[in-house]
Structure formats: structure tokens, C-alpha cells
Design an enzyme around this catalytic site. Structure first.
Site, PDB file in Angstrom:
ATOM      1  N   LYS A   1       7.657   1.811   2.917  1.00 23.62           N
ATOM      2  CA  LYS A   1       8.642   2.386   3.848  1.00 23.62           C
ATOM      3  C   LYS A   1       8.028   3.029   5.086  1.00 23.62           C
ATOM      4  O   LYS A   1       8.645   3.077   6.138  1.00 23.62           O
ATOM      5  CB  LYS A   1       9.444   3.503   3.146  1.00 23.62           C
ATOM      6  CG  LYS A   1      10.307   3.059   2.015  1.00 23.62           C
ATOM      7  CD  LYS A   1      10.867   4.262   1.264  1.00 23.62           C
ATOM      8  CE  LYS A   1       9.872   4.819   0.269  1.00 23.62           C
ATOM      9  NZ  LYS A   1       9.782   4.104  -0.993  1.00 23.62           N
TER      10      LYS A   1
ATOM     11  N   VAL B   1      14.243  -0.481   0.690  1.00 22.44           N
ATOM     12  CA  VAL B   1      15.497   0.269   0.532  1.00 22.44           C
ATOM     13  C   VAL B   1      16.064   0.004  -0.855  1.00 22.44           C
ATOM     14  O   VAL B   1      16.680  -1.018  -1.094  1.00 22.44           O
ATOM     15  CB  VAL B   1      16.543  -0.141   1.591  1.00 22.44           C
ATOM     16  CG1 VAL B   1      17.829   0.652   1.412  1.00 22.44           C
ATOM     17  CG2 VAL B   1      15.989   0.049   2.985  1.00 22.44           C
TER      18      VAL B   1
ATOM     19  N   THR C   1       0.854  -1.197   0.000  1.00 22.92           N
ATOM     20  CA  THR C   1       0.000   0.000   0.000  1.00 22.92           C
ATOM     21  C   THR C   1       0.889   1.247   0.000  1.00 22.92           C
ATOM     22  O   THR C   1       2.102   1.156   0.214  1.00 22.92           O
ATOM     23  CB  THR C   1      -0.955   0.011   1.217  1.00 22.92           C
ATOM     24  OG1 THR C   1      -0.174   0.050   2.407  1.00 22.92           O
ATOM     25  CG2 THR C   1      -1.861  -1.209   1.237  1.00 22.92           C
TER      26      THR C   1
ATOM     27  N   ASP D   1      12.439  10.825   1.039  1.00 27.17           N
ATOM     28  CA  ASP D   1      12.418   9.408   0.676  1.00 27.17           C
ATOM     29  C   ASP D   1      13.742   8.733   1.040  1.00 27.17           C
ATOM     30  O   ASP D   1      13.756   7.657   1.642  1.00 27.17           O
ATOM     31  CB  ASP D   1      12.151   9.296  -0.840  1.00 27.17           C
ATOM     32  CG  ASP D   1      12.267   7.870  -1.339  1.00 27.17           C
ATOM     33  OD1 ASP D   1      11.387   7.064  -1.010  1.00 27.17           O
ATOM     34  OD2 ASP D   1      13.253   7.566  -2.038  1.00 27.17           O
TER      35      ASP D   1
ATOM     36  N   GLY E   1      10.654   0.930  -9.827  1.00 26.34           N
ATOM     37  CA  GLY E   1      10.079   0.274 -10.990  1.00 26.34           C
ATOM     38  C   GLY E   1       9.249  -0.903 -10.517  1.00 26.34           C
ATOM     39  O   GLY E   1       9.569  -1.534  -9.510  1.00 26.34           O
TER      40      GLY E   1
ATOM     41  N   GLU F   1      13.362  -5.966   1.998  1.00 24.62           N
ATOM     42  CA  GLU F   1      14.419  -5.567   1.052  1.00 24.62           C
ATOM     43  C   GLU F   1      13.932  -4.473   0.101  1.00 24.62           C
ATOM     44  O   GLU F   1      14.659  -3.530  -0.211  1.00 24.62           O
ATOM     45  CB  GLU F   1      14.869  -6.793   0.238  1.00 24.62           C
ATOM     46  CG  GLU F   1      15.909  -6.511  -0.828  1.00 24.62           C
ATOM     47  CD  GLU F   1      17.245  -6.101  -0.246  1.00 24.62           C
ATOM     48  OE1 GLU F   1      17.897  -6.955   0.360  1.00 24.62           O
ATOM     49  OE2 GLU F   1      17.643  -4.933  -0.404  1.00 24.62           O
TER      50      GLU F   1
ATOM     51  N   GLY G   1       7.905  10.200 -16.293  1.00 20.43           N
ATOM     52  CA  GLY G   1       7.328   9.365 -15.236  1.00 20.43           C
ATOM     53  C   GLY G   1       8.326   8.952 -14.175  1.00 20.43           C
ATOM     54  O   GLY G   1       8.053   8.084 -13.352  1.00 20.43           O
TER      55      GLY G   1
ATOM     56  N   LYS H   1      14.692   5.615   3.897  1.00 23.41           N
ATOM     57  CA  LYS H   1      15.484   4.414   3.609  1.00 23.41           C
ATOM     58  C   LYS H   1      16.681   4.323   4.556  1.00 23.41           C
ATOM     59  O   LYS H   1      17.043   3.243   5.029  1.00 23.41           O
ATOM     60  CB  LYS H   1      15.946   4.432   2.158  1.00 23.41           C
ATOM     61  CG  LYS H   1      14.770   4.291   1.182  1.00 23.41           C
ATOM     62  CD  LYS H   1      15.181   4.580  -0.243  1.00 23.41           C
ATOM     63  CE  LYS H   1      13.993   4.418  -1.187  1.00 23.41           C
ATOM     64  NZ  LYS H   1      14.267   4.970  -2.521  1.00 23.41           N
TER      65      LYS H   1
HETATM   66  N1  LIG Z   1       6.839   2.168  -7.385  1.00 25.45           N
HETATM   67  C1  LIG Z   1       8.080   1.835  -7.033  1.00 25.45           C
HETATM   68  O1  LIG Z   1       8.958   1.741  -7.859  1.00 25.45           O
HETATM   69  C2  LIG Z   1       8.383   1.547  -5.584  1.00 25.45           C
HETATM   70  C3  LIG Z   1       9.692   1.153  -5.232  1.00 25.45           C
HETATM   71  C4  LIG Z   1       9.986   0.840  -3.910  1.00 25.45           C
HETATM   72  C5  LIG Z   1       8.984   0.945  -2.960  1.00 25.45           C
HETATM   73  N2  LIG Z   1       7.738   1.373  -3.310  1.00 25.45           N
HETATM   74  C6  LIG Z   1       6.702   1.427  -2.279  1.00 25.45           C
HETATM   75  O2  LIG Z   1       5.767   0.397  -2.514  1.00 25.45           O
HETATM   76  C7  LIG Z   1       4.454   0.811  -2.140  1.00 25.45           C
HETATM   77  C8  LIG Z   1       3.531   0.713  -3.329  1.00 25.45           C
HETATM   78  O3  LIG Z   1       4.000   1.565  -4.349  1.00 25.45           O
HETATM   79  P1  LIG Z   1       3.237   1.717  -5.739  1.00 25.45           P
HETATM   80  O4  LIG Z   1       4.131   2.454  -6.632  1.00 25.45           O
HETATM   81  O5  LIG Z   1       2.713   0.388  -6.156  1.00 25.45           O
HETATM   82  O6  LIG Z   1       2.023   2.654  -5.301  1.00 25.45           O
HETATM   83  P2  LIG Z   1       0.649   2.846  -6.063  1.00 25.45           P
HETATM   84  O7  LIG Z   1       0.811   2.553  -7.519  1.00 25.45           O
HETATM   85  O8  LIG Z   1       0.096   4.143  -5.640  1.00 25.45           O
HETATM   86  O9  LIG Z   1      -0.289   1.682  -5.472  1.00 25.45           O
HETATM   87  C9  LIG Z   1      -0.797   1.678  -4.183  1.00 25.45           C
HETATM   88  C10 LIG Z   1      -1.867   0.624  -4.080  1.00 25.45           C
HETATM   89  O10 LIG Z   1      -2.328   0.568  -2.731  1.00 25.45           O
HETATM   90  C11 LIG Z   1      -3.760   0.567  -2.763  1.00 25.45           C
HETATM   91  N3  LIG Z   1      -4.310   1.066  -1.527  1.00 25.45           N
HETATM   92  C12 LIG Z   1      -4.412   2.344  -1.081  1.00 25.45           C
HETATM   93  N4  LIG Z   1      -5.014   2.377   0.121  1.00 25.45           N
HETATM   94  C13 LIG Z   1      -5.331   1.094   0.434  1.00 25.45           C
HETATM   95  C14 LIG Z   1      -5.988   0.470   1.517  1.00 25.45           C
HETATM   96  N5  LIG Z   1      -6.442   1.183   2.534  1.00 25.45           N
HETATM   97  N6  LIG Z   1      -6.115  -0.877   1.509  1.00 25.45           N
HETATM   98  C15 LIG Z   1      -5.663  -1.609   0.486  1.00 25.45           C
HETATM   99  N7  LIG Z   1      -5.051  -1.073  -0.587  1.00 25.45           N
HETATM  100  C16 LIG Z   1      -4.878   0.266  -0.597  1.00 25.45           C
HETATM  101  C17 LIG Z   1      -4.119   1.414  -3.950  1.00 25.45           C
HETATM  102  O11 LIG Z   1      -5.454   1.126  -4.291  1.00 25.45           O
HETATM  103  P3  LIG Z   1      -6.161   1.716  -5.634  1.00 25.45           P
HETATM  104  O12 LIG Z   1      -5.557   0.949  -6.763  1.00 25.45           O
HETATM  105  O13 LIG Z   1      -7.598   1.357  -5.432  1.00 25.45           O
HETATM  106  O14 LIG Z   1      -5.886   3.167  -5.655  1.00 25.45           O
HETATM  107  C18 LIG Z   1      -3.092   0.911  -4.954  1.00 25.45           C
HETATM  108  O15 LIG Z   1      -3.536  -0.279  -5.532  1.00 25.45           O
HETATM  109  C19 LIG Z   1       4.599   2.225  -1.616  1.00 25.45           C
HETATM  110  O16 LIG Z   1       4.694   2.177  -0.226  1.00 25.45           O
HETATM  111  C20 LIG Z   1       5.889   2.701  -2.245  1.00 25.45           C
HETATM  112  O17 LIG Z   1       6.535   3.666  -1.457  1.00 25.45           O
HETATM  113  C21 LIG Z   1       7.419   1.653  -4.607  1.00 25.45           C
END
Ligand SMILES: NC(=O)c1ccc[n+]([C@@H]2O[C@H](COP(=O)([O-])OP(=O)(O)OC[C@H]3O[C@@H](n4cnc5c(N)ncnc54)[C@H](OP(=O)(O)O)[C@@H]3O)[C@@H](O)[C@H]2O)c1
Lengths: 332, 168
Positions: free
Chosen positions: A121, A148, A92, A217, A313, A145, A203, A221
């Protein structure tokens, strides 16, 4: 074969990446001695549940076509409470003010004795101690993992590969967006604003880039590393943070003429956690370009060990989550 | 500071020890000795080159002791500022009294700004500068950079300093 039942809570970029990777790597996982069956997926508004194992292809399609993962209206937390499974894959959104739903999800899972693998995080940057303790008390595994530096090995490098070493300090480039902007400013002799706009177009940076460019951010980490590696009880408020927004193309040129590049460097040493723009010699291992992340660990036995890779990614982050899952359940 | 010294030893046993003891007694840290065994000076002595680090206050005492031990000294070179580091400053560097910023380091007595390049793209926009700082030792260089950071904080300037590995 041992069957591990999982839920994916949060089905955005990372959650969907995990689903794709699980589909693609079914056989590789079986070679490690277990079968992974996803019994529930939840996003912010919907859920899909099947105790016999969901068809992830179908869940991905449903999310793509109508924005929902399935017909159920259970929340992620209710899924954790009510659906029988062994591991929660928590993806989430990061909330560094309160820990967000992720914090409740993780604590609830641990209290039920379930393992947690996460990329989120927020809860760790605020409440690592409580989470680790709750996991320990309930004999649950906690792997993070992906929090970070995405696909770049950091936590598991320290835990497994160089186990036995005492860690003296850690420094690295932990935010791909900052790194991209600084790299491009140098290449194009362009302003911060221009290159921020470019990275938003591609993006790489978010519409609101504050967390990345202000160093928040990276600070989260660093806190996760500091707490895990050095047993500190830090939160992200303890980090001395300076971002990249005031870096000028002239500063980058001046640095270059002295043989340096400017990188957003995070550092944990002697109980201090800080992140700020620093001068890095051009040929130094920390001088990685583009969106790459890098972490350098100073150890007593192995000397300095450096690891680099893609810090974000969908598939890259899912790779770190997959390796965490395998490290918990492998039997080969 | 780092001292390099040409000395002359008589061709009798135990002379090298007579030359090195005063240095270690006064907490000097020997870096290198070049002992030209086959060479002789016109005076029939053996030329030796020493490099050592010592507290500036102790150098005169070391020289006195060497002379007392009958060691000839033909050259003394002191290099006081042996460590060098670069930092970048960003902000309204000129408007916030650049001379005062530089003085804050020069005033320490153990570090100096030896070079500065300033880049001002436009009047009223932030400028950038690279400063080269020399200091008597690595500890003093760190000290000088943290003084600079304090001054910069008050003037709302950003200091971009080298990573730690650069200094070790
Ligand atoms: N993107 C990256 O490259 C990356 C890299 C490292 C770490 N992260 C971390 O990984 C996590 C996810 O990142 P992301 O890029 O996938 O974010 P994202 O695309 O915004 O996806 C977040 C997901 O969480 C869902 N969500 C929100 N509130 C919720 C709730 N109360 N219960 C259940 N689901 C809920 C959202 O639902 P909806 O689809 O309905 O909006 C969405 O599906 C974040 O914490 C981010 O910091 C991301």
C-alpha cells in the site's frame, strides 16, 4: 503457449503465499492461455534466480530452513534491473513515510516497461499519481487489488464488474484487526485492552498495532480507492482519521440497545476521505463480524453494490494477486 | 415541520383544488391525501385528511387561505421534530459539563436532545452516553450532529455517529 516471466520481490507472508498459490494453480493458469514462470525471488538479504524458471518448492523450503530464498546477493531492485522478465510481483513491507523500497521497485519496473502487481500500500498511498503516470507512459500494466482489503474484491469490482457506472460514494470496513477487536469487545463485554491482547495472541494484530487501531491502514486503503476511482490526488495525510482505541464496552452496549453495532468505517464521498468508528444498524450489510472486510459502492445505475471477504492472510492476499495476474495475461 | 390536518369539503366540483392550492402556493409539500368520498359529516361535508410538510412560519397563512376558500378545518396537528438520530459520546462526559453539551443542540431551535443514557463504570474512567436527537428535518439533524462534533472536539470527546446510509 505464451510464457510470462515473473519475479517475486519480498518473500514474507504474502510473497510465500503467492509461491504456494502458483504451485497449486499451475493448471488453472494454463487454462487461461498462458504459463507463468517465476525467474527470480528476492527477500531483504538474498535472491534466487533461474532464467529457465525456479523450482518454487525449493525456494519455499530454503526460506523456511535458513531464512534465505537462495544463494544470490542481488537486491530486489537489482533483480528488476538485470533479470529479463515481464511482471514484478511486489510484496515488500508497506512504508507510508517514504514509500520504501516498494516505490523504487515499482518505478524502476515501469521505466523498463514491465508490469507490476502488488499488495504493497505504501507507494500507492503516497505517490499514486506518479506511479500510474509512469506506468501509462511506458505502456505497462499496474494492478493492486490486494492493497485494498486482501481477497475482498473492490478495485476490480469497480473496474470490471460494474464498469460503466458512475461511482457516487464508497464506504466500508477496511481493517480486519479493528473489526475483530470491536466484534469481540461486543461479544464479551470486554475492554479494548483485553481484546487487543487476545488478537495479538492469535496473530491477528501485530506486536505494534498502531497502524491498524489508529485507522492509518484503513486510511491508506481509502486513499488508493479515492485516487483510483475518483481520480483524486490524495495522500494519506488528507484523510480525517479516528481510530478505535477509546471505544468502551459501555458504548458498544448502549449502541446495541439502540439496534446498532460500532464499526470502524471508511468513507470517500464528495472529495472527502474519512475513517472513524460509526454506528451501523445491526442488520445492515456493512455490519460484518470477525476479521471480515466489506465495501459498499454507491452507483448511478446499479444502486448500492456490496462486496465482502477476507481482508488479510497469506493465501487470501495471494488470491487477489493471482486474479490480477490472470486479468492482465488471460487469453480465454 | 410535518402537519396533519382534517378538513371538510363541500360536495361541489373543484373543492379539492381549493384546498390544495394554498398549500402548494406557500411551498408546502403534500405527503398524503385521504379522501372519504362516500362518507359525510353531520354537516353534509366530505371529510379529507391531509399530511404535508411546510415551513413553520407559513402555517398560519395556509390556514387563513383555506378558510378564505371556504374550506372547513376540524383539526390541525403539527409535528415539529420529525427526524430522529442516535449518537454515542465517549470521554469525560460529565466532567466536561454535560448540560452545556446538550444545550449546544437545544439552543439551535431546530433540534433537541430528547433522550440520554449515561454509563459510568467507575469514577475517573471515561464514560459513555447515547443521545437521541430529534430535528425538524434531515438537513437540520446533520447540522445538529456537526455542532455536537465541534463541541465534542473542544472537550476531547469522541462522537460515534450513524453511517450515512442511515439518513437517506
Ligand atoms: N499479510 C497480509 O495479510 C497482507 C494483506 C494485504 C496486503 N499486505 C501487504 O503486502 C506486503 C507484504 O506483506 P507481508 O505480510 O508478506 O510482510 P512480511 O511478512 O513482513 O514480508 C515482507 C517481505 O519483504 C522482504 N523485504 C524487506 N525489505 C526488502 C527489500 N529491500 N528488498 C526485497 N525484499 C525486502 C522481507 O525480507 P526478509 O524475509 O528477508 O525479512 C520479507 O520477505 C506489505 O506491503 C503488506 O502491507 C499484506
Amino acid at each position: 503457449m505464451k510464457i510470462i516471466r515473473a519475479s517475486i520481490i519480498g518473500f514474507g507472508s504474502v510473497g510465500q503465499g503467492v509461491a504456494q498459490v502458483l504451485l497449486q494453480k499451475k493448471e488453472e493458469i494454463q487454462k487461461k492461455g498462458f504459463d507463468l514462470k517465476v525467474v527470480a525471488v528476492a527477500d531483504s538479504r538474498s535472491a534466487a534466480i533461474d532464467e529457465k524458471g525456479l523450482d518454487l518448492e525449493k525456494v519455499l523450503k530454503s526460506k523456511k530452513e535458513n531464512g534465505r530464498v537462495g544463494p544470490e546477493t542481488l537486491s530486489g531492485l537489482e533483480v528488476i534491473r538485470n533479470v529479463e522478465h515481464e511482471v514484478v510481483i511486489e510484496t515488500t513491507p508497506t512504508d507510508i513515510e517514504t514509500g520504501g523500497v516498494g516505490l523504487d521497485n515499482m518505478l524502476t519496473a515501469f521505466e523498463k516497461g514491465m508490469d507490476v502487481v502488488t499488495s504493497n500500500k505504501g507507494p500507492l498511498a503516497l505517490k499514486y499519481g506518479e506511479l500510474a503516470e509512469t506506468a501509462r507512459k511506458n505502456n505497462a500494466k499496474f494492478r493492486f487489488e490486494a492493497t485494498v482489503g486482501g481477497a475482498m474484491p473492490a478495485i476490480n469490482l469497480i473496474r470490471d464488474t460494474i464498469a460503466g457506472n458512475s461511482i457516487i460514494s464508497i464506504e466500508g470496513v477496511l481493517n480486519g484487526t479493528c473489526n475483530y477487536i470491536l466484534t469481540r469487545m461486543m461479544e464479551e463485554h470486554a475492554s479494548y485492552e483485553q481484546m487487543l491482547a487476545e488478537s495479538q495472541e492469535l496473530g491477528i494484530a501485530e506486536t505494534d498495532p498502531t497502524y491498524d487501531v489508529e485507522g492509518i491502514d484503513a486510511a491508506c486503503k481509502l486513499v488508493i480507492l479515492a485516487n483510483y476511482v475518483f481520480g483524486m490526488k490524495a495522500t494519506y495525510h488528507d484523510v480525517d482519521v479516528k481510530g478505535i482505541t477509546s471505544i468502551t464496552p459501555e458504548a458498544l452496549s448502549l449502541a446495541q440497545s439502540e439496534g446498532y453495532v460500532i464499526k470502524q468505517i471508511g468513507e470517500v464521498k464528495d472529495g472527502c476521505i474519512q475513517t472513524s468508528p460509526r454506528l451501523v444498524p445491526e442488520s445492515h450489510p456493512l455490519a460484518v463480524g470477525g476479521t471480515l472486510n466489506v465495501v459498499s459502492v454507491q452507483t448511478d445505475l446499479a444502486g448500492t453494490v456490496t462486496s465482502t471477504g477476507r481482508g488479510a492472510g497469506s493465501i487470501e492476499t495471494a488470491s487477489a494477486i493471482l486474479s490480477d495476474i490472470i486479468s492482465i495475461y488471460r487469453e480465454d | 415541520m410535518r402537519v396533519s390536518m382534517d378538513i371538510e369539503l363541500k360536495d361541489t366540483p373543484g373543492q379539492l383544488l381549493c384546498a390544495l392550492t394554498p398549500i402548494s402556493e406557500l411551498r408546502g409539500n403534500l405527503k398524503s391525501i385521504v379522501h372519504h368520498h362516500e362518507e359525510r359529516t353531520p354537516r353534509g361535508t366530505i371529510p379529507v385528511q391531509l399530511v404535508f410538510e411546510a415551513e413553520p412560519d407559513n402555517l398560519d397563512a395556509i390556514i387563513d387561505k383555506l378558510k378564505k376558500n371556504g374550506i372547513g378545518i376540524s383539526r390541525v396537528d403539527e409535528k415539529r421534530l420529525i427526524e430522529e438520530g442516535a449518537v454515542i459520546l465517549i470521554g469525560h462526559i460529565v466532567h466536561t459539563d454535560i448540560q452545556d453539551t446538550i444545550d449546544s443542540i437545544d439552543r439551535t431551535g431546530y433540534a433537541e436532545v430528547v433522550d440520554i443514557s449515561l454509563s459510568m463504570p467507575h469514577i475517573n474512567t471515561t464514560s459513555s452516553a447515547s443521545l437521541k436527537i430529534c430535528a425538524v428535518g434531515i438537513k437540520e439533524l446533520h447540522e445538529a450532529i456537526s455542532i455536537l462534533k465541534n463541541v465534542a472536539k473542544k472537550k476531547d470527546l469522541l462522537v460515534v455517529e450513524p453511517i450515512r446510509a442511515e439518513f437517506s
